[in-house]
Design an enzyme around this catalytic site. Structure first.
Site, PDB file in Angstrom:
ATOM      1  N   ASP A  52      27.672 -40.487  -7.174  1.00  0.00           N
ATOM      2  CA  ASP A  52      28.659 -40.464  -6.093  1.00  0.00           C
ATOM      3  C   ASP A  52      29.501 -39.199  -6.201  1.00  0.00           C
ATOM      4  O   ASP A  52      29.624 -38.607  -7.283  1.00  0.00           O
ATOM      5  CB  ASP A  52      29.592 -41.673  -6.193  1.00  0.00           C
TER       6      ASP A  52
HETATM    7  N1  URA Z   1      26.949 -46.330  -9.927  1.00  0.00           N
HETATM    8  C1  URA Z   1      27.939 -46.018  -9.075  1.00  0.00           C
HETATM    9  O1  URA Z   1      28.654 -46.891  -8.602  1.00  0.00           O
HETATM   10  N2  URA Z   1      28.112 -44.725  -8.766  1.00  0.00           N
HETATM   11  C2  URA Z   1      27.369 -43.735  -9.286  1.00  0.00           C
HETATM   12  O2  URA Z   1      27.591 -42.564  -8.979  1.00  0.00           O
HETATM   13  C3  URA Z   1      26.339 -44.083 -10.171  1.00  0.00           C
HETATM   14  C4  URA Z   1      26.148 -45.395 -10.473  1.00  0.00           C
END
Ligand code: URA
Length: 235
Positions: free
Chosen positions: A104
């Site tokens: 993310d």
């Molecule tokens: N899980 C999440 O919630 N975000 C990420 O970036 C990776 C795994």
């Protein structure tokens, strides 16, 4: 491996196919000491010596980088508005690099960047179940019940529960510190698993993917090439 001269030069980032063709026509390229005039001339990547405008070209079929992704950058090859993880890589030769999987925008940590599609498939294909380890800071106390819940699989609103995940509690306090190991790569998976337990993730950082561990010397935004041993372990 044998490859056309214009592709060889374009792959190594000397320009587009038409730009390098122009240079070849101008006589600015030599192969084993002789001027090369045909863009379709076959180059043996392991043994031929190519100079482009006086600069030696060393062919690399694959590149592998470990990036400590900083927050605020998107895991994409290009984006109209946002800075991408590829914008952070200054030294690459290949133009066909891509991030292996996504973190993310606000997640930090280990991101493998390569142009090796087979390796990416082996790490990402749904049936492969490669372990991914995250360090997370959570708003509120994380409990043993949460760990049991994670191990049993969590209903995060998808068709199926998540696969069992290991939740290791490093400290349980108003802001808890944990390690989470998951074997899938569902959208926002770690955040949604905590959300299902009534808790919010305040900070998230990936520290391992399969056998590949984030080099702790890399600060957010820094990267390095994988060592030969790391590539071998992954392959
Ligand atoms: N899980 C999440 O919630 N975000 C990420 O970036 C990776 C795994």
């Amino acid at each position: 491996m044998k490859i056309r001269l214009d592709k060889y030069l374009a792959d190594m980032g000397f320009g587009t196919r038409s730009q390098v063709k122009q240079q070849i026509a101008r006589g600015s390229v030599t192969v084993n000491g002789s001027s090369a005039v045909r863009p379709e001339q076959k180059i043996e990547t392991d043994s031929d010596t190519v100079f482009y405008c006086g600069v030696k070209a060393a062919y690399e079929p694959y590149e592998y980088f470990m990036l400590n992704k900083p927050a605020g950058v998107v895991s994409a090859t290009e984006d109209k508005k946002e800075r991408t993880v590829l914008d952070l890589l200054q030294e690459r030769k290949r133009k066909d690099l891509f991030p292996v999987g996504r973190l993310d925008k606000d997640t930090e940590g280990l991101l493998l960047i390569t142009n090796d599609g087979n390796l990416a498939h082996r790490l990402l294909a749904p049936g492969k179940h490669v372990d991914k380890v995250y360090y997370a800071e959570i708003d509120g106390k994380v409990t043993r019940e949460d760990a049991e819940h994670f191990l049993a699989g969590v209903d995060i609103g998808d068709e199926k529960k998540t696969m069992p995940a290991v939740l290791e509690i490093l400290s349980s306090a108003d802001r808890s510190r944990v390690l989470v190991t998951i074997r899938e790569g569902r959208f926002h998976q770690v955040k949604r698993m905590f959300h299902a337990a009534g808790k919010e993730v305040l900070f998230l950082k990936r520290i391992q993917m399969g056998p590949l561990k984030l080099d702790e010397r890399l600060r957010p935004g820094e990267y390095r090439r994988l060592t030969k041993e790391e590539v071998e372990k992954l392959c």
